[in-house]
Design a protein around this motif. Structure first.
Motif, mmCIF file in Angstrom:
data_model
loop_
_atom_site.group_PDB
_atom_site.id
_atom_site.type_symbol
_atom_site.label_atom_id
_atom_site.label_comp_id
_atom_site.label_asym_id
_atom_site.label_seq_id
_atom_site.Cartn_x
_atom_site.Cartn_y
_atom_site.Cartn_z
ATOM 1 N N ALA A 88 0.754 -0.937 0.082
ATOM 2 C CA ALA A 88 -0.041 0.179 0.083
ATOM 3 C C ALA A 88 0.937 1.204 -0.059
ATOM 4 O O ALA A 88 2.228 1.103 0.323
ATOM 5 C CB ALA A 88 -0.904 0.044 1.210
ATOM 6 N N THR A 100 -3.685 8.216 -3.460
ATOM 7 C CA THR A 100 -3.576 7.068 -2.413
ATOM 8 C C THR A 100 -4.908 6.162 -2.264
ATOM 9 O O THR A 100 -4.708 4.954 -2.248
ATOM 10 C CB THR A 100 -3.393 7.886 -0.840
ATOM 11 O OG1 THR A 100 -2.311 8.578 -0.951
ATOM 12 C CG2 THR A 100 -3.366 6.621 0.166
ATOM 13 N N ASN A 103 -4.828 3.825 -5.383
ATOM 14 C CA ASN A 103 -3.898 2.953 -5.418
ATOM 15 C C ASN A 103 -4.237 1.620 -4.399
ATOM 16 O O ASN A 103 -4.370 0.501 -4.724
ATOM 17 C CB ASN A 103 -2.602 3.316 -5.253
ATOM 18 C CG ASN A 103 -1.493 2.470 -4.980
ATOM 19 O OD1 ASN A 103 -0.793 1.849 -6.022
ATOM 20 N ND2 ASN A 103 -1.061 1.683 -3.838
ATOM 21 N N ASN A 104 -4.537 2.108 -3.224
ATOM 22 C CA ASN A 104 -4.833 1.099 -2.185
ATOM 23 C C ASN A 104 -6.091 0.596 -2.177
ATOM 24 O O ASN A 104 -6.261 -0.816 -1.968
ATOM 25 C CB ASN A 104 -4.749 1.823 -0.800
ATOM 26 C CG ASN A 104 -3.366 2.484 -0.310
ATOM 27 O OD1 ASN A 104 -2.386 2.236 -1.304
ATOM 28 N ND2 ASN A 104 -3.143 3.110 0.830
ATOM 29 N N THR A 108 -6.052 -3.809 -3.136
ATOM 30 C CA THR A 108 -6.750 -4.758 -2.096
ATOM 31 C C THR A 108 -7.918 -5.443 -2.656
ATOM 32 O O THR A 108 -8.048 -6.749 -2.476
ATOM 33 C CB THR A 108 -7.255 -3.893 -0.823
ATOM 34 O OG1 THR A 108 -6.048 -3.306 0.183
ATOM 35 C CG2 THR A 108 -8.006 -4.847 0.243
ATOM 36 N N TYR A 157 -6.551 7.908 3.781
ATOM 37 C CA TYR A 157 -5.687 6.813 3.921
ATOM 38 C C TYR A 157 -6.758 5.914 5.183
ATOM 39 O O TYR A 157 -6.872 4.560 4.730
ATOM 40 C CB TYR A 157 -4.334 6.905 4.509
ATOM 41 C CG TYR A 157 -3.689 5.704 5.047
ATOM 42 C CD1 TYR A 157 -2.928 4.897 4.245
ATOM 43 C CD2 TYR A 157 -3.800 5.294 6.233
ATOM 44 C CE1 TYR A 157 -2.388 3.613 4.794
ATOM 45 C CE2 TYR A 157 -2.956 4.249 6.846
ATOM 46 C CZ TYR A 157 -2.292 3.485 5.984
ATOM 47 O OH TYR A 157 -1.590 2.076 6.418
ATOM 48 N N ASN A 160 -9.916 4.632 3.373
ATOM 49 C CA ASN A 160 -9.569 3.438 2.623
ATOM 50 C C ASN A 160 -9.308 2.076 3.539
ATOM 51 O O ASN A 160 -10.082 1.168 3.284
ATOM 52 C CB ASN A 160 -8.412 3.369 1.657
ATOM 53 C CG ASN A 160 -8.334 2.364 0.806
ATOM 54 O OD1 ASN A 160 -9.059 2.239 -0.270
ATOM 55 N ND2 ASN A 160 -7.336 1.364 1.233
ATOM 56 N N LYS A 161 -8.742 2.071 4.438
ATOM 57 C CA LYS A 161 -8.487 0.937 5.688
ATOM 58 C C LYS A 161 -10.025 0.391 5.946
ATOM 59 O O LYS A 161 -10.099 -0.721 6.194
ATOM 60 C CB LYS A 161 -7.411 0.980 6.475
ATOM 61 C CG LYS A 161 -6.100 1.355 6.098
ATOM 62 C CD LYS A 161 -5.688 -0.034 5.448
ATOM 63 C CE LYS A 161 -3.905 0.356 5.328
ATOM 64 N NZ LYS A 161 -3.498 -1.065 4.546
ATOM 65 N N GLU A 164 -11.700 -1.247 3.418
ATOM 66 C CA GLU A 164 -11.231 -2.746 3.252
ATOM 67 C C GLU A 164 -11.464 -3.563 4.402
ATOM 68 O O GLU A 164 -12.086 -4.789 3.920
ATOM 69 C CB GLU A 164 -9.316 -2.594 3.417
ATOM 70 C CG GLU A 164 -8.910 -1.948 2.158
ATOM 71 C CD GLU A 164 -7.558 -1.819 2.238
ATOM 72 O OE1 GLU A 164 -6.863 -2.291 3.228
ATOM 73 O OE2 GLU A 164 -6.887 -1.098 1.501
#
Length: 297
Positions: A88, A100, A103-104, A108, A157, A160-161, A164
């Protein structure tokens, strides 16, 4: 939870293998006898110059991910039994927010989807302490913080987590045989990083943003190994931190000064982590072995 080495998969793909945590994870998994294919997109790297199996791959390209997980890349053939997804953009503010996120999130999604298409039932992925509400400009609801309250992302960031983790829950709903474990790693440190820790004592505000937490990369790797041995289907998340803080001052004193209004839900040990690892201890058998205090006089 199982402690049996026989529960570990035989062949594992590790993404983000050249990062600080990735290097420790690859080393540990190889040390315990696993067959590891290391993946990364590190610019300028020649795969022939990296020890062990290494493949340059762009995880935002689904075709590349699928080929790697199917074991179809020349000289990297073999059935893949599990994936450790660490790759990541590793923190907020390094690139524009949209970059960011693009991409991330794509990386995932591609790993989860390709793993499912390849029949891989076990994926351990790097979530983040940031979903707990970092940088805690809004105080945490209580301490030590744990997995029991809803994610509170405060950056692209961490948003996004959090997504996920939600995506993992739905993948497991679609396929009840999947095991998708999100490890909410604290700030990853190597031994050479510890020389600056004593300077944090001058101002507790310097590290309040993550409640003075950290994770030694070697203990992060231990958590990954423990998670790979976890044999219960479903989606779970775990806070992964070291057992102590980065500070010489007591944890109770730090909370009293910086977050006096926050409820403390247990009697704290002198330097006890304020990022609760109780769930990881209970369900994974995780127990940190390292502390910065052993490396700084």
């Amino acid at each position: 939870m199982t402690d049996s080495a026989s529960a570990l998969p035989r062949r594992v793909v590790v993404t983000g293998a050249t990062g600080k945590l990735g290097r420790a994870v690859v080393a540990r998994l190889r040390d315990v006898g696993l067959d590891v294919l290391a993946l990364d997109r590190a610019a300028g790297r020649d795969p022939r110059d990296v020890d062990g199996e290494f493949l340059l791959a762009d995880l935002t390209d689904y075709g590349q991910v699928l080929e790697a997980l199917l074991g179809g890349v020349d000289e990297h053939a073999g059935r893949v039994d599990a994936v450790v997804h660490l790759a990541a953009i590793p923190a907020p503010g390094l690139l524009p927010n949209a970059t960011t996120f693009a991409n991330n999130s794509a990386a995932t999604y591609n790993v989860f989807t390709a793993a499912r298409a390849a029949g891989i039932k076990r994926v351990v992925y790097a979530s983040s302490e940031t979903v707990l509400g970092l940088p805690f400009d809004t105080p945490p609801p209580y301490a030590p913080v744990d997995e029991e309250y809803a994610p509170r992302p405060e950056s692209t960031y961490s948003l996004n987590k959090a997504l996920e983790e939600e995506m993992a829950r739905h993948f497991c709903r679609w396929d009840p045989e999947l095991t998708l474990l999100g490890l909410r790693f604290s700030n990853v440190m190597d031994v050479e990083d510890y020389a600056r820790f004593p300077s944090f004592d001058a101002d507790p505000q310097l590290r309040r943003w993550n409640l003075w937490g950290y994770i030694d990369a070697r203990d992060g790797a231990q958590a990954v190994e423990r998670a790979l041995a976890y044999d219960r289907p479903g989606a779970e998340v775990f806070v992964i931190a070291n057992a102590d803080t980065v500070m010489s001052r007591s944890s109770a004193d730090l909370m009293s000064e910086v977050y006096p209004q926050v409820e403390i839900r247990k009697e704290l040990g002198e330097h006890e982590t304020l990022l609760s690892i109780d769930k990881a201890r209970r369900m994974l058998g995780y127990e940190p072995r390292h502390t910065w205090r052993d490396h700084v006089s």
